[in-house]
Design an enzyme around this catalytic site. Structure first.
Site, PDB file in Angstrom:
ATOM      1  N   ASN A  52     -12.329  -6.836  10.997  1.00 32.66           N
ATOM      2  CA  ASN A  52     -10.978  -7.412  11.086  1.00 32.66           C
ATOM      3  C   ASN A  52     -10.010  -6.624  11.977  1.00 32.66           C
ATOM      4  O   ASN A  52      -9.105  -7.215  12.566  1.00 32.66           O
ATOM      5  CB  ASN A  52     -10.392  -7.681   9.696  1.00 32.66           C
ATOM      6  CG  ASN A  52     -10.274  -6.454   8.843  1.00 32.66           C
ATOM      7  OD1 ASN A  52     -10.828  -5.413   9.172  1.00 32.66           O
ATOM      8  ND2 ASN A  52      -9.565  -6.575   7.748  1.00 32.66           N
ATOM      9  N   LYS A  86     -21.255   2.913  13.008  1.00 34.55           N
ATOM     10  CA  LYS A  86     -21.822   1.564  13.000  1.00 34.55           C
ATOM     11  C   LYS A  86     -20.675   0.567  12.910  1.00 34.55           C
ATOM     12  O   LYS A  86     -20.056   0.405  11.870  1.00 34.55           O
ATOM     13  CB  LYS A  86     -22.752   1.348  11.802  1.00 34.55           C
ATOM     14  CG  LYS A  86     -23.641   0.132  12.029  1.00 34.55           C
ATOM     15  CD  LYS A  86     -24.036  -0.586  10.768  1.00 34.55           C
ATOM     16  CE  LYS A  86     -22.974  -1.460  10.210  1.00 34.55           C
ATOM     17  NZ  LYS A  86     -22.531  -2.566  11.061  1.00 34.55           N
ATOM     18  N   GLY A 145     -14.281  -1.350   4.414  1.00 34.61           N
ATOM     19  CA  GLY A 145     -14.919  -2.650   4.201  1.00 34.61           C
ATOM     20  C   GLY A 145     -14.732  -3.098   2.770  1.00 34.61           C
ATOM     21  O   GLY A 145     -13.771  -2.698   2.100  1.00 34.61           O
ATOM     22  N   GLU A 149     -12.030   3.098   2.289  1.00 29.62           N
ATOM     23  CA  GLU A 149     -10.903   2.174   2.458  1.00 29.62           C
ATOM     24  C   GLU A 149     -11.449   0.795   2.126  1.00 29.62           C
ATOM     25  O   GLU A 149     -12.151   0.195   2.943  1.00 29.62           O
ATOM     26  CB  GLU A 149     -10.380   2.218   3.898  1.00 29.62           C
ATOM     27  CG  GLU A 149      -9.804   3.558   4.320  1.00 29.62           C
ATOM     28  CD  GLU A 149      -8.492   3.890   3.638  1.00 29.62           C
ATOM     29  OE1 GLU A 149      -7.912   3.005   2.986  1.00 29.62           O
ATOM     30  OE2 GLU A 149      -8.065   5.054   3.740  1.00 29.62           O
ATOM     31  N   LEU A 150     -11.153   0.314   0.934  1.00 29.59           N
ATOM     32  CA  LEU A 150     -11.851  -0.877   0.441  1.00 29.59           C
ATOM     33  C   LEU A 150     -10.930  -2.092   0.341  1.00 29.59           C
ATOM     34  O   LEU A 150      -9.886  -2.140   0.966  1.00 29.59           O
ATOM     35  CB  LEU A 150     -12.498  -0.537  -0.901  1.00 29.59           C
ATOM     36  CG  LEU A 150     -13.371   0.742  -0.881  1.00 29.59           C
ATOM     37  CD1 LEU A 150     -13.935   1.047  -2.249  1.00 29.59           C
ATOM     38  CD2 LEU A 150     -14.488   0.631   0.152  1.00 29.59           C
ATOM     39  N   ARG A 153      -0.266 -12.182   9.516  1.00 36.50           N
ATOM     40  CA  ARG A 153      -0.765 -11.275  10.557  1.00 36.50           C
ATOM     41  C   ARG A 153      -2.291 -11.268  10.509  1.00 36.50           C
ATOM     42  O   ARG A 153      -2.880 -11.354   9.426  1.00 36.50           O
ATOM     43  CB  ARG A 153      -0.228  -9.867  10.284  1.00 36.50           C
ATOM     44  CG  ARG A 153      -0.439  -8.883  11.399  1.00 36.50           C
ATOM     45  CD  ARG A 153       0.387  -7.621  11.121  1.00 36.50           C
ATOM     46  NE  ARG A 153      -0.206  -6.822  10.054  1.00 36.50           N
ATOM     47  CZ  ARG A 153      -0.961  -5.740  10.247  1.00 36.50           C
ATOM     48  NH1 ARG A 153      -1.212  -5.326  11.463  1.00 36.50           N
ATOM     49  NH2 ARG A 153      -1.457  -5.069   9.239  1.00 36.50           N
ATOM     50  N   CYS A 189      -6.769  -6.324   4.980  1.00 40.01           N
ATOM     51  CA  CYS A 189      -6.885  -5.745   3.633  1.00 40.01           C
ATOM     52  C   CYS A 189      -5.497  -5.583   3.024  1.00 40.01           C
ATOM     53  O   CYS A 189      -5.356  -5.514   1.810  1.00 40.01           O
ATOM     54  CB  CYS A 189      -7.588  -4.401   3.719  1.00 40.01           C
ATOM     55  SG  CYS A 189      -6.808  -3.324   4.926  1.00 40.01           S
ATOM     56  N   GLU A 193      -9.583 -11.754  -3.476  1.00 40.18           N
ATOM     57  CA  GLU A 193      -8.953 -11.492  -2.183  1.00 40.18           C
ATOM     58  C   GLU A 193      -9.157 -12.716  -1.277  1.00 40.18           C
ATOM     59  O   GLU A 193     -10.286 -13.136  -1.047  1.00 40.18           O
ATOM     60  CB  GLU A 193      -9.635 -10.255  -1.578  1.00 40.18           C
ATOM     61  CG  GLU A 193      -8.991  -9.723  -0.332  1.00 40.18           C
ATOM     62  CD  GLU A 193      -9.730  -8.477   0.213  1.00 40.18           C
ATOM     63  OE1 GLU A 193     -10.884  -8.225  -0.184  1.00 40.18           O
ATOM     64  OE2 GLU A 193      -9.142  -7.780   1.046  1.00 40.18           O
TER      65      GLU A 193
END
Ligand code: NAP
Length: 488
Positions: A158, A181, A235, A257-258, A285, A291, A388
């Site tokens: 994203n 990756k 992710g 960072e989830l 946005r 996230c 989400e």
């Protein structure tokens, strides 16, 4: 916009030990444009053996890189910052082509993403330690901070540039080598980033990039190699939890960072126009695929009608289309799966009784477009109240009291960002303190900033990226005890 000359110049292989090369067996995979499904180009489809080559290169480069003067590491970052700016138009065009967001937003991401390089070029030369003495006066205590060692970096689709620079910047500044990756849907932006770093003077082996049609095929050998000392992942919570379990086997340092499922609270004393503007930014946005996106909009009853009407007017007027067209405000979702997920959440809410103020459905034709949507009267059993939503859908729920607002905001396993619109200072600060999230936007719909610590609480993650503490994630503390010859 003609992409052909930019695509022609793209390196699309694996980047290992300073060289672009083919994947084992010459295997490739396609990268598609979500606005029309066309193939942009093909890239290397890395194997387990390729992954091992990459982490071995990172291991071999680690000692030399850690010994590089901080000023040299800083200058590389600073030169890469300049190169990203020089190439902003080309990078943004490729980002839009592979990910879908409007071109202007992609350019905004280049500026935001590049800023992590400038920020960490400044941090690289300010890594400090401490010098003190033991309480009995017998020892000098020298405390220094050293690079943690080779890092595994995994990024989502994203924000294909900024999620990379937010990890690569501090790793370079700290003196760590890396294997990266990128998401298989958006690898091209990362390739352009690699070229900028290489031209900025990054030594061979410091950053190695492997793309693959199977994340596991590449990441599992890295996790099991015993070489990596840290993993930084951005992710979904589900994948992050699995990686944390794997990281436990070698007691690897982790930054996670989830997922987020941000609440946006509009209190009865809010400036409604400011709140609408903020909600528009926080929700729409990045096509709603952020996230930090405001997925749960809670509005106090006395102002609910005015807010909902104004937000629906603004969202309903947004121009949907190919992000490369000049007037597009909302682009396509990233792929068919994402489109189907968003449509399913909206259909289920509407079947359960939600009211559609605008939008509410897929847009027929080529590409993965969903109409910008505002929903009200959302029943308690609607799945989108808890899951989400990665799309341009704004669900509005009303509440009566401040306590109820806090209960709704905190009624989730996530805690990344939140937004609060309120004009009374005491009330605002009191509410902000009670919201369980790593970041709060007070009368603003944007919290991301390279100078601020970005990260979440609860199942939104561990650690912070950016800000003055961002580099700590890539450093270990070491202390050396030095006896005093003349101690009593
Ligand atoms: P994802 O499916 O978890 O993928 C993220 C990255 O992990 C991709 O590179 C993916 O590779 C890789 N991956 C997938 N399965 C893996 C596995 N078993 N082992 C190792 N790596 C694996 O998430 P996404 O759908 O791309 O991104 C959306 C999610 O990211 C949302 O939940 C969003 O909230 C979160 N996000 C969080 C932040 C933050 O800072 N907190 C920022 C942006 C996004 P492939 O591409 O090959 O699948």
């Amino acid at each position: 916009m003609d992409l052909a000359p930019i695509i022609e110049k793209l390196n699309t292989g694996l980047f290992i030990n300073g060289q672009w090369r083919d994947a084992e067996g010459g295997r490739t995979l396609e990268v598609r444009n979500p606005a029309n499904g066309s193939v942009i180009t093909t890239i290397a489809d890395g194997s387990e053996a390729d992954a091992l080559d990459a982490i071995h290169a990172a291991r071999d480069a680690q000692a030399g890189w850690a010994a590089t003067p901080p000023r040299e590491r800083a200058e590389i970052l600073r030169r890469a910052f300049d190169l990203l700016h020089e190439r902003a138009d080309d990078i943004a065009a490729i980002m839009t082509a592979e990910m879908g967001k409007p071109f202007a937003e992609s350019k905004g991401e280049v500026t935001y993403g590049a800023e992590f390089f400038r920020w960490f070029s400044e941090e690289a030369v300010r890594i400090s330690g401490d010098f003190t003495q033991s309480t009995d006066g017998k020892n000098r205590l020298m405390i220094s901070r050293e690079p943690v060692g080779p890092c595994i970096l995994i990024t989502p689709w994203n924000f294909p540039l900024a999620m990379g620079t937010r990890k690569i910047g501090p790793a370079i500044a700290a003196g760590c080598t890396m294997v990266l990756k990128p998401a298989q849907l958006t690898p091209l932006t990362s390739f352009m980033l690699v070229d900028a770093l290489r031209e900025a003077g990054l030594p061979d082996g410091v950053l190695n990039v492997v793309t693959s049609s199977s994340a596991r095929r590449v990441v599992t050998p890295w996790m099991e190699s015993g070489i990596a000392r840290k993993i930084s992942f951005t992710g979904s919570t589900e994948v992050g939890v699995n990686l944390m379990k794997q990281a436990a086997d070698t007691v690897m340092k982790t930054s996670m960072e989830l997922g987020g499922n941000a609440p946006l609270l509009v209190m009865d004393d809010a400036d409604i126009d400011v709140a609408v503007e903020g909600a528009l930014l926080a929700k729409m946005r990045n096509n709603g695929e952020a996230c930090t996106a405001a997925n749960r909009i809670y509005v106090q009853k006395p102002v609910a009608e005015e807010f909902s009407k104004k937000l629906a007017e603004r969202i309903g007027a947004m121009k949907v289309g190919d992000g490369l067209l000049e007037d597009t405000q909302v682009g396509p979702l990233v792929d068919q799966d994402q489109l189907d997920k968003v449509a399913e959440l909206v259909d289920q809410a509407v079947d359960a009784g939600a009211t559609v103020l605008t939008g509410g459905k897929k847009i027929e034709g080529d590409g993965y477009f969903f109409a910008p949507t505002v929903l009200t009267d959302i029943p308690e059993n609607a799945t989108l109240r808890v899951e989400e939503i990665f799309g341009p859908v704004a669900p509005i729920v009303t509440f009566e009291t401040d306590d109820e607002a806090i209960e709704l905001a905190n009624g989730t396993e996530y805690g990344l960002a939140s937004y609060l619109f309120c004009t009374d200072l005491q009330r605002s600060l009191g509410l902000a303190e009670r919201i369980e999230s790593g970041m709060v936007g007070l009368n603003t719909g944007l919290v991301s900033n390279p100078a601020a610590p970005f990260g979440g609480v609860k199942q939104s993650g561990l650690g912070r990226e950016g800000g003055s503490t961002g580099i700590d994630e890539y450093l270990e503390t070491k202390y050396v005890a030095v006896p005093r010859a003349n101690a009593q």
